[in-house]
Motif scaffolding. Structure first.
Motif, PDB file in Angstrom:
ATOM      1  N   GLU A  75     -19.319 -18.483 -17.494  1.00 24.86           N
ATOM      2  CA  GLU A  75     -18.778 -18.083 -16.197  1.00 24.86           C
ATOM      3  C   GLU A  75     -19.435 -16.773 -15.799  1.00 24.86           C
ATOM      4  O   GLU A  75     -19.925 -16.034 -16.656  1.00 24.86           O
ATOM      5  CB  GLU A  75     -17.258 -17.937 -16.256  1.00 24.86           C
ATOM      6  CG  GLU A  75     -16.765 -16.970 -17.317  1.00 24.86           C
ATOM      7  CD  GLU A  75     -15.266 -17.056 -17.539  1.00 24.86           C
ATOM      8  OE1 GLU A  75     -14.604 -15.995 -17.481  1.00 24.86           O
ATOM      9  OE2 GLU A  75     -14.746 -18.173 -17.773  1.00 24.86           O
ATOM     10  N   VAL A  76     -19.467 -16.497 -14.513  1.00 28.04           N
ATOM     11  CA  VAL A  76     -20.149 -15.307 -14.002  1.00 28.04           C
ATOM     12  C   VAL A  76     -19.136 -14.431 -13.271  1.00 28.04           C
ATOM     13  O   VAL A  76     -18.367 -14.912 -12.429  1.00 28.04           O
ATOM     14  CB  VAL A  76     -21.316 -15.694 -13.064  1.00 28.04           C
ATOM     15  CG1 VAL A  76     -21.985 -14.430 -12.500  1.00 28.04           C
ATOM     16  CG2 VAL A  76     -22.342 -16.540 -13.817  1.00 28.04           C
ATOM     17  N   ASP A  77     -19.159 -13.163 -13.591  1.00 29.80           N
ATOM     18  CA  ASP A  77     -18.221 -12.183 -13.043  1.00 29.80           C
ATOM     19  C   ASP A  77     -18.953 -11.309 -12.028  1.00 29.80           C
ATOM     20  O   ASP A  77     -19.905 -10.612 -12.387  1.00 29.80           O
ATOM     21  CB  ASP A  77     -17.681 -11.328 -14.195  1.00 29.80           C
ATOM     22  CG  ASP A  77     -16.556 -10.403 -13.808  1.00 29.80           C
ATOM     23  OD1 ASP A  77     -16.553  -9.921 -12.663  1.00 29.80           O
ATOM     24  OD2 ASP A  77     -15.684 -10.139 -14.660  1.00 29.80           O
ATOM     25  N   PRO A  78     -18.527 -11.296 -10.762  1.00 31.57           N
ATOM     26  CA  PRO A  78     -19.230 -10.531  -9.740  1.00 31.57           C
ATOM     27  C   PRO A  78     -18.771  -9.086  -9.588  1.00 31.57           C
ATOM     28  O   PRO A  78     -19.318  -8.347  -8.770  1.00 31.57           O
ATOM     29  CB  PRO A  78     -18.887 -11.309  -8.463  1.00 31.57           C
ATOM     30  CG  PRO A  78     -17.481 -11.786  -8.705  1.00 31.57           C
ATOM     31  CD  PRO A  78     -17.430 -12.113 -10.173  1.00 31.57           C
ATOM     32  N   ALA A  79     -17.799  -8.652 -10.364  1.00 33.57           N
ATOM     33  CA  ALA A  79     -17.118  -7.384 -10.088  1.00 33.57           C
ATOM     34  C   ALA A  79     -18.047  -6.181 -10.117  1.00 33.57           C
ATOM     35  O   ALA A  79     -17.934  -5.284  -9.263  1.00 33.57           O
ATOM     36  CB  ALA A  79     -15.965  -7.179 -11.065  1.00 33.57           C
ATOM     37  N   GLU A  80     -18.974  -6.103 -11.075  1.00 27.67           N
ATOM     38  CA  GLU A  80     -19.844  -4.922 -11.147  1.00 27.67           C
ATOM     39  C   GLU A  80     -20.803  -4.875  -9.954  1.00 27.67           C
ATOM     40  O   GLU A  80     -21.082  -3.799  -9.416  1.00 27.67           O
ATOM     41  CB  GLU A  80     -20.619  -4.904 -12.461  1.00 27.67           C
ATOM     42  CG  GLU A  80     -19.772  -4.562 -13.663  1.00 27.67           C
ATOM     43  CD  GLU A  80     -20.602  -4.226 -14.893  1.00 27.67           C
ATOM     44  OE1 GLU A  80     -21.841  -4.122 -14.782  1.00 27.67           O
ATOM     45  OE2 GLU A  80     -20.002  -4.058 -15.969  1.00 27.67           O
ATOM     46  N   VAL A  81     -21.312  -6.022  -9.554  1.00 30.50           N
ATOM     47  CA  VAL A  81     -22.206  -6.055  -8.393  1.00 30.50           C
ATOM     48  C   VAL A  81     -21.447  -5.652  -7.132  1.00 30.50           C
ATOM     49  O   VAL A  81     -21.990  -4.949  -6.263  1.00 30.50           O
ATOM     50  CB  VAL A  81     -22.823  -7.461  -8.228  1.00 30.50           C
ATOM     51  CG1 VAL A  81     -23.488  -7.618  -6.869  1.00 30.50           C
ATOM     52  CG2 VAL A  81     -23.847  -7.718  -9.342  1.00 30.50           C
ATOM     53  N   GLU A  82     -20.208  -6.077  -7.032  1.00 33.41           N
ATOM     54  CA  GLU A  82     -19.426  -5.806  -5.830  1.00 33.41           C
ATOM     55  C   GLU A  82     -18.846  -4.399  -5.800  1.00 33.41           C
ATOM     56  O   GLU A  82     -18.416  -3.921  -4.737  1.00 33.41           O
ATOM     57  CB  GLU A  82     -18.296  -6.833  -5.717  1.00 33.41           C
ATOM     58  CG  GLU A  82     -18.813  -8.254  -5.488  1.00 33.41           C
ATOM     59  CD  GLU A  82     -17.713  -9.294  -5.521  1.00 33.41           C
ATOM     60  OE1 GLU A  82     -16.567  -8.943  -5.921  1.00 33.41           O
ATOM     61  OE2 GLU A  82     -17.976 -10.454  -5.146  1.00 33.41           O
ATOM     62  N   ALA A  83     -18.834  -3.702  -6.932  1.00 34.17           N
ATOM     63  CA  ALA A  83     -18.263  -2.359  -6.988  1.00 34.17           C
ATOM     64  C   ALA A  83     -19.210  -1.337  -6.375  1.00 34.17           C
ATOM     65  O   ALA A  83     -20.430  -1.491  -6.408  1.00 34.17           O
ATOM     66  CB  ALA A  83     -17.952  -1.976  -8.429  1.00 34.17           C
TER      67      ALA A  83
END
Length: 218
Positions: A75-83
């Motif tokens: 699975e891929v977590d977008p949180a760091e890119v979006e922060a």
């Protein structure tokens, strides 16, 4: 009725500039060797220890999603890119712990090089409060033969465990696993792009197509 806790979740962060078969093989090897139920890939938004990535975060996130799509355990977590802030591992682990609860085992996946540089990371000793650490050894290069700072060696001595113990606690242990490295690097891939060379068999085909379509790394 209380549902049982899910098994260990692998956490694999990186610039992924671009993501390639070396990254994916490490994640898959860790999943098998450590008994992980899933592996969460976390592309860094603004990596504090590296130069500005060659591709924007949105592109690196899109490529990670394409690369992971064929493996149901990824699975891929977008949180760091979006922060809006720099991507520090301790902040991501704090966020994941808040999201998944206090009992889910988290296993942070690292290569030997990254592990040996751990004392330069923000709040590095606190990583063990939120996750287990798993170090990928490669032939001729493992923690057993590596020189390391005293503070790091003390953590290794105190926390070493075996992979079969990871599910018994949510965090705090250190394990090692063996992997056969693939001679692929993101640096080389970017150089090949700039030189107009083929990327076939270095990255998943959807990622190769994405790079070509968006004219990345030229």
């Amino acid at each position: 009725m209380t549902l049982p806790e899910a098994g260990p979740l692998g956490v694999f962060g990186g610039t992924f500039d671009p993501i390639h078969y070396g990254h994916l093989r490490l994640a898959e090897t860790a999943r098998e060797a450590l008994g992980l139920t899933r592996v969460r890939l976390i592309p860094a938004g603004q990596p504090p220890h590296r130069a500005t990535p060659g591709a924007a975060g949105a592109h690196r996130l899109a490529m990670a999603r394409l690369a992971a799509a064929s493996n149901p355990a990824f699975e891929v977590d977008p949180a760091e890119v979006e922060a809006a802030q720099a991507s520090y591992t301790i902040l991501s682990l704090e966020r994941l712990r808040a999201e998944l609860g206090p009992r889910r085992p988290l296993v942070l996946l690292l290569g030997v090089d990254a592990f040996l540089g751990l004392p330069t990371w923000r709040r590095w000793t606190e990583l063990f409060d939120f996750a287990h650490l798993a170090v990928a050894n490669r032939p001729g290069y493992s923690l057993g033969g590596a020189a390391m700072p005293a503070a790091l060696a003390e953590q290794v001595s105190r926390r070493q465990a075996t992979p079969d113990t990871l599910g018994a606690a949510p965090a705090g242990r250190l394990v090692q696993f063996a992997m056969t490295p693939l001679a692929i690097s993101a640096t080389d891939i970017r150089a090949r792009c700039a030189a107009g060379q083929s990327l076939r068999y270095l990255l998943p085909p959807p990622v190769v197509d994405y790079i070509s379509r968006h004219q990345l790394y030229l």
